[in-house]
Design an enzyme around this catalytic site. Structure first.
Site, mmCIF file in Angstrom:
data_model
loop_
_atom_site.group_PDB
_atom_site.id
_atom_site.type_symbol
_atom_site.label_atom_id
_atom_site.label_comp_id
_atom_site.label_asym_id
_atom_site.label_seq_id
_atom_site.Cartn_x
_atom_site.Cartn_y
_atom_site.Cartn_z
ATOM 1 N N LYS A 10 -108.787 -30.892 6.685
ATOM 2 C CA LYS A 10 -110.007 -31.125 7.461
ATOM 3 C C LYS A 10 -110.720 -32.357 6.891
ATOM 4 C CE LYS A 10 -110.347 -26.329 8.876
ATOM 5 N NZ LYS A 10 -111.228 -25.273 9.349
ATOM 6 N N HIS A 94 -107.603 -28.294 17.651
ATOM 7 C CA HIS A 94 -108.233 -27.326 16.748
ATOM 8 C C HIS A 94 -109.586 -26.905 17.336
ATOM 9 C CE1 HIS A 94 -110.297 -25.661 13.258
ATOM 10 N NE2 HIS A 94 -109.083 -25.422 12.772
ATOM 11 N N GLU A 165 -104.758 -19.407 16.081
ATOM 12 C CA GLU A 165 -105.889 -19.391 15.154
ATOM 13 C C GLU A 165 -107.083 -18.725 15.833
ATOM 14 O OE1 GLU A 165 -105.123 -22.747 12.035
ATOM 15 O OE2 GLU A 165 -106.661 -23.315 13.457
ATOM 16 N N GLY A 171 -112.613 -20.047 8.651
ATOM 17 C CA GLY A 171 -113.743 -20.644 7.940
ATOM 18 C C GLY A 171 -114.483 -19.707 7.003
ATOM 19 N N SER A 205 -108.128 -18.024 7.542
ATOM 20 C CA SER A 205 -108.419 -17.350 6.268
ATOM 21 C C SER A 205 -107.180 -16.815 5.551
ATOM 22 C CB SER A 205 -109.445 -16.226 6.486
ATOM 23 O OG SER A 205 -110.646 -16.761 6.979
ATOM 24 N N GLY A 226 -106.042 -23.207 5.620
ATOM 25 C CA GLY A 226 -107.200 -24.086 5.495
ATOM 26 C C GLY A 226 -107.729 -24.093 4.076
#
Ligand code: PEP
Length: 243
Positions: A10, A94, A165, A171, A205, A226
């Site tokens: 990211k 995304h 996702e 996140g 996650s 991520g």
């Protein structure tokens, strides 16, 4: 096909930090031949990934692309520019780009086609925005997926990696989806794209604890990591789970 284990940084890590990251990651993952791997640094660090990963077993790529090859699009980056930097994977659609840049399924399809036309592999992200029953989630994701995929030539569809996702699982403050939910969703996605047989990887996650039960599901072809992968040691540990 081997499981595909990848990460997007990211908007994290400078080119200097990416070099240091790869210095740690490289030796840890070199023996892990049971999976295919990729990293997606920010545009500003792709050159550093190319310098450090050339000849290694880790591929690199980008987190977005413009659908045109060149022209008056200030600040954008095109597929030929990514090819020139040795990219083989490009993430498209995304949820953060759909949210922050208003990307539609149609715009995303143009990007997927641009990536395919330039010989790279698109990673098309899909997922339901809120937690809901699996049957409803499968309906949502099937519609979202087909809305993009029906704009992709039939013979190219199998080359697209689908990243499932669920937005609610992504996140800080979120938890990975239950492995049974993931399995049902991946089976539904494979069903919707029957005949194309793309790889379907899970993101949301994932860490060294949640990776194994999710990757153990029959229709899960890999993981898209991520936050946890910002630590190269943890990313290597996740990749090491793939057998
Ligand atoms: C993502 O946003 O694609 C992602 C997988 O993030 P995280 O693992 O941090 O939830």
């Amino acid at each position: 096909m081997k499981p595909l284990i990848g990460t997007s940084f990211k908007m994290n890590l400078t080119s200097t930090e990416v070099r240091r990251y790869i210095e740690v990651l490289g030796p840890l993952v070199e023996p892990l031949t049971a999976c295919d791997m990729f990293i997606l640094p920010p545009f500003t660090a792709i050159w550093a990934a190319r310098e450090c990963l050339r000849g290694s077993r880790v591929a690199w790529g980008a987190q977005d692309v413009h659908h045109e090859a060149h022209g008056a699009h200030t600040g954008d980056v095109s597929a030929p520019m990514l090819v020139d930097l040795g990219c083989t994977f490009v993430e498209v659609g995304h949820s953060e780009r759909r949210r922050d840049h208003g990307e539609s399924d149609e715009a995303i399809a143009l990007k997927v086609n641009a990536v395919l036309e330039h010989g790279m592999t698109p990673i098309l992200c899909v997922g339901e925005p809120t937690r809901r029953r699996t049957t409803e989630a499968a309906d949502y994701v099937s519609r979202q997926l087909l809305s993009t995929m029906h704009r992709i030539p039939v013979q190219m569809r199998g080359q697209v990696v689908i990243a499932y996702e669920p937005v609610w699982a992504i996140g800080v403050g979120s938890a990975a989806a239950d492995p049974q939910h993931v399995e049902t969703m991946h089976a539904a996605i494979h069903g919707v794209l029957d005949g194309a047989n793309p790889r379907v990887i899970y993101g949301g996650s994932v860490d060294a604890t949640t990776a194994a039960p999710i990757l153990g599901q029959a229709h899960v072809d890999g993981l898209f990591v991520g936050r946890a992968a910002l630590d190269p040691v943890e990313f290597a540990a996740i990749a090491g789970i793939a057998r």
